[in-house]
Write an enzyme that holds these catalytic residues in place. Structure first.
Site, short mmCIF file in Angstrom:
data_model
loop_
_atom_site.label_atom_id
_atom_site.label_comp_id
_atom_site.label_asym_id
_atom_site.label_seq_id
_atom_site.Cartn_x
_atom_site.Cartn_y
_atom_site.Cartn_z
N ASP A 156 0.80 -1.23 0.00
CA ASP A 156 0.00 0.00 0.00
C ASP A 156 0.83 1.28 0.00
O ASP A 156 0.42 2.30 0.53
CB ASP A 156 -0.91 -0.02 1.23
CG ASP A 156 -0.14 -0.39 2.49
OD1 ASP A 156 1.08 -0.14 2.53
OD2 ASP A 156 -0.76 -0.92 3.44
N GLU A 181 -1.81 5.00 3.32
CA GLU A 181 -1.80 3.60 2.88
C GLU A 181 -3.20 3.01 2.67
O GLU A 181 -3.42 2.23 1.75
CB GLU A 181 -1.02 2.74 3.88
CG GLU A 181 0.49 3.01 3.90
CD GLU A 181 0.90 4.22 4.74
OE1 GLU A 181 0.02 4.86 5.36
OE2 GLU A 181 2.10 4.55 4.76
N HIS A 207 7.09 4.70 12.36
CA HIS A 207 7.24 5.61 11.21
C HIS A 207 5.93 6.09 10.59
O HIS A 207 5.93 6.75 9.57
CB HIS A 207 8.08 4.94 10.12
CG HIS A 207 7.40 3.77 9.48
ND1 HIS A 207 7.50 2.50 9.97
CD2 HIS A 207 6.59 3.69 8.41
CE1 HIS A 207 6.80 1.68 9.22
NE2 HIS A 207 6.22 2.38 8.27
N HIS A 225 13.89 4.92 11.93
CA HIS A 225 13.59 5.07 10.50
C HIS A 225 14.25 6.35 9.97
O HIS A 225 14.25 7.38 10.66
CB HIS A 225 12.07 5.11 10.34
CG HIS A 225 11.59 4.95 8.94
ND1 HIS A 225 11.71 5.94 8.00
CD2 HIS A 225 11.01 3.90 8.31
CE1 HIS A 225 11.21 5.51 6.84
NE2 HIS A 225 10.77 4.28 7.00
N GLU A 241 -0.67 -9.12 -1.17
CA GLU A 241 -1.16 -8.60 0.12
C GLU A 241 -2.39 -7.72 -0.12
O GLU A 241 -2.53 -6.62 0.45
CB GLU A 241 -0.06 -7.81 0.86
CG GLU A 241 -0.29 -7.65 2.34
CD GLU A 241 0.81 -6.83 3.01
OE1 GLU A 241 0.81 -5.59 2.91
OE2 GLU A 241 1.71 -7.45 3.62
N ARG A 272 2.88 8.11 9.35
CA ARG A 272 2.70 9.56 9.18
C ARG A 272 1.66 10.12 10.15
O ARG A 272 1.80 11.24 10.63
CB ARG A 272 2.24 9.86 7.74
CG ARG A 272 3.40 9.97 6.76
CD ARG A 272 2.88 10.16 5.35
NE ARG A 272 3.90 10.66 4.44
CZ ARG A 272 4.96 9.97 4.02
NH1 ARG A 272 5.14 8.74 4.44
NH2 ARG A 272 5.83 10.51 3.20
#
Ligand code: UD1
Ligand code: UDP
Length: 366
Positions: A97, A133, A206, A238, A119, A208
């Site tokens: 994604d 995502e 990580h 990250h 997936e 957002r």
């Protein structure tokens, strides 16, 4: 001969698509496999590919430091036009994604090439979590021909959205193929900074939607846990500047907190194995933890991977400081509860996803 174009750009796509590329390369008379690295990620994608010995055929090398979604989306989509023209694939594979996933699928659509989505079917039904995502995978789901769902729950989500059952295959997650294969052949790693007398909490983060206040509360919770004195926190940070800067500012130079560079896949698996519990917002780590029997606290409000939550291995804690501390304290101080949740099970796959995908692809071409 069928040409398969595998488009990947980030660390998790590398880990989850490298085993598939290597699998199809076992049939050179039937499949011509072209691996295109968009370069959405740079250092950490090469780190991940290394262990599988996979060399990309094309590397678009597009990453910009601190890239915005506008920049990465437009640059990747634009660059894929020439790749589609040069490679002329019969099928385009995308995974998951990310921005690369969305652009790879759009490139297939625009070039009139069918898309296989690895997936497929993960959903939170909340476009803001995870962002972007959830939107990416919903959009990719609308333009995919071959939906390769990791679990029956994911397959049912697609069916509810009106996807024809005949175009969905439940395969298991290729990430578990990668994990089981890599974990079987793990070399010894030394961790000189680790104190063997302390239990290890492994941390990654990580997402957002956690940037800003969420990240601050998360770091405060880690500080409180480290102050117990009987645990050590290992946090491979990250490289996203929106993560690295604030995390280093909040947690740098504190006793019992080790901020380290992103790890190669093998040492990261070793760290997961050595850890007592894991706190993360990562999708992939949520899938790997149960296979290694590690309880996981997920620093998200919702997850698209409910199977391990139902089994008890994973618990959602969001970025609520008190909740993170309370849930971790329970796992650290209550050995009965810990044992109940440190369950080795494989809700996301059995290590045979790649051969199942091969079978689905052969059936599609037949
Ligand atoms: C991306 C994906 C996310 C996935 C995550 C896995 C999108 C929108 N987000 O998030 O779904 O879970 O990867 O890690 O696709 N950077 C480096 N070196 C690297 C990689 C990244 O320096 O090897 C830095 C760069 O400054 C880059 C920034 O991280 O601009 C952000 O990278 P980006 O891919 O846009 O977002 P991620 O947060 O990594
Ligand atoms: N991982 C790694 N090194 C690290 C952190 C994670 O190799 O320092 C691996 C981890 O085992 C998993 C994948 O990276 O397979 C998850 O990637 P990430 O958390 O970046 O993305 P997500 O899965 O959330 O999309």
């Amino acid at each position: 001969m069928k040409t398969l174009l595998i488009v990947l750009g980030t660390r998790p796509e590398a880990i989850k698509l490298a085993p598939l590329a290597m699998h199809f390369r076992k049939f050179p008379d039937e499949f011509n496999v072209h691996v295109c690295l968009t370069g959405q990620h740079r250092e950490i994608v090469h780190q991940a590919l290394q262990v599988f010995g996979l060399k990309p055929d094309t590397d678009l090398d597009l990453m910009l430091p601190g890239q915005t979604l506008f920049q990465s989306t437009s640059r990747i989509l634009s660059a894929l036009e020439a790749v589609m023209r040069d490679v002329r694939p019969d099928l385009v594979f995308v995974q998951g994604d990310t921005t690369t996933t969305l652009c790879g699928a759009l490139a297939g659509l625009y070039a009139g090439v069918p898309v296989a989505h690895v997936e497929a079917g993960l959903r939170t039904w909340d476009l803001s979590r995870p962002f972007p995502e959830e939107a990416n995978r919903q959009m990719v789901g609308r333009i995919t021909t071959l939906h390769l769902a990791a679990t029956s729950w994911a397959a049912a989500n697609l069916e509810r959205e009106g996807v024809a059952p005949s175009s969905i295959t439940v395969t298991g997650n290729t990430g578990i193929d990668a994990l089981l294969h890599t974990a079987r052949n793990l070399p010894h790693f030394d961790w000189p900074f680790l104190n063997p007398a302390l239990r290890t909490i492994l941390v990654t983060g990580h997402r957002r939607e956690n940037f800003g206040d969420g990240q601050e509360r998360f770091c405060s919770a880690l500080k409180t846990l480290a102050a117990r004195g009987d645990v050590q926190i290992v946090y491979p940070v990250h490289p996203n500047p929106n993560v690295r800067g604030p995390v280093e500012k909040a947690l740098g130079e504190l006793p019992n907190i080790h901020l380290i560079h992103p790890q190669d896949y093998q040492p990261f698996i070793d760290l997961m194995r050595r850890s007592y519990l894991i706190i993360t917002d990562s999708g992939g780590v949520q899938e790997e933890g149960p296979s290694l029997g590690k309880p996981i606290l997920v620093s998200r409000e919702v997850t698209e991977r409910p199977e391990a939550v139902e089994a008890g291995t994973v618990r959602l804690v969001g970025t609520n400081e008190a909740k993170i501390v309370a849930e971790a304290t329970t796992l650290l101080d209550d050995p009965v509860e810990y044992q109940r949740r440190a369950l080795i099970h494989n809700p996301y796959g059995d290590g045979q996803a790649c051969p199942r995908i091969e079978k689905a692809v052969r059936a599609y071409f037949a």
